[in-house]
Design an enzyme around this catalytic site. Structure first.
Site, PDB file in Angstrom:
ATOM      1  N   CYS A 107      -5.241   6.099  -3.727  1.00  0.00           N
ATOM      2  CA  CYS A 107      -4.563   4.810  -3.736  1.00  0.00           C
ATOM      3  C   CYS A 107      -3.158   5.047  -4.280  1.00  0.00           C
ATOM      4  CB  CYS A 107      -5.313   3.796  -4.586  1.00  0.00           C
ATOM      5  SG  CYS A 107      -4.453   2.207  -4.721  1.00  0.00           S
ATOM      6  N   CYS A 110       0.860  -1.181   0.000  1.00  0.00           N
ATOM      7  CA  CYS A 110       0.000   0.000   0.000  1.00  0.00           C
ATOM      8  C   CYS A 110       0.897   1.232   0.000  1.00  0.00           C
ATOM      9  CB  CYS A 110      -0.898  -0.008   1.236  1.00  0.00           C
ATOM     10  SG  CYS A 110      -1.935   1.459   1.393  1.00  0.00           S
TER      11      CYS A 110
END
Length: 261
Positions: free
Chosen positions: A199, A74
């Site tokens: 994101c 991530c």
């Protein structure tokens, strides 16, 4: 069990950070993590991270999706855990840490609110029709659209993520509109199973895909706008391999507290 936590956000991507250097919270299971990430019955977040010690590195990042399952890399989470490490006094303005996709280098401002995170090199981008598919630490699908502001990202993203090609492993789905001086991006994330405000691995995938699409090469700086703010991707591209990729943006502590699990 009372667990101290810190809430961080990077361009609207929000995470729960826990200091696990003493290995006090190894017994957390996916149901515990899912509950902590729940926005009605827990703290609320797109994911949860444990900061741990690891030989040869400043720290190790263990990332879990909001569904409680271990996640792939991530990017915005990586930037937030760097800010967390600085807050804890583990690092100064540079760090080398370990994540699920390998070692990462990062730089952080003295104030601790801007982080530049080096991502893995990328040497392969494939196509699915007009869309691009690549892995920037997590798998991503990148599709250009028009009138992105009005697109139903949840329905369209969910449909692609669950089609016959991607249903088993899952994929993050990014929709992109080229605004000329920046790229506007909205993302449906697997694991969260919804649109998120940003994101990091997704905007990285978008920037690389558009460089390939436009036939660009050399050192490239790509401004990105997401629902949660602004990010920038810096990288080198020789027409074959993407290297020295940096995801750059804000990382801020929102609040701290304890939760009984």
């Amino acid at each position: 069990m009372n667990i101290p936590f810190y809430k961080y956000q990077g361009a609207g991507n929000d995470f729960i950070l826990i200091d696990n250097r003493k290995k006090e919270y190894n017994q957390l299971n996916y149901k515990d993590i899912e509950k902590i990430c729940d926005r009605r019955f827990g703290v609320g977040g797109d994911g949860l991270m444990l900061l741990q010690e690891h030989p040869g590195y400043d720290f190790e990042m263990l990332y879990f999706n909001a569904d409680g399952r271990p996640g792939s890399m991530c990017g915005n989470g990586g930037r937030c855990i760097v800010a967390f490490a600085k807050f804890l006094g583990i690092i100064d303005i540079k760090t080398d840490f370990l994540a699920v996709d390998g070692p990462h280098h990062a730089k952080i401002t003295a104030e601790g609110n801007w982080v530049e995170l080096q991502m893995i090199d990328v040497d392969h981008i494939s196509q699915d029709g007009e869309a691009y598919v690549l892995n920037t630490g997590s798998p991503h699908y990148v599709e250009q659209v028009t009138d992105l502001e009005r697109l139903d990202v949840y329905l369209e993203g969910k449909s692609i993520r669950n089609n016959d090609t991607y249903k088993e492993q899952g994929i993050n789905v990014n929709f992109i509109e080229d605004k000329g001086d920046h790229l506007f991006v909205r993302t449906f994330e697997r694991g969260v199973e919804d649109e998120t405000y940003a994101c990091g691995t997704g905007v990285t995938a978008v920037a690389l895909s558009m460089a390939k699409h436009k036939g660009q090469s050399g050192h490239i700086s790509t401004p990105i706008k997401v629902l949660g703010g602004k990010l920038r991707i810096e990288f080198d591209y020789d027409g074959d391999v993407f290297t020295d990729i940096f995801l750059c943006g804000p990382a801020e502590q929102v609040f701290a507290g304890t939760i009984d699990v």
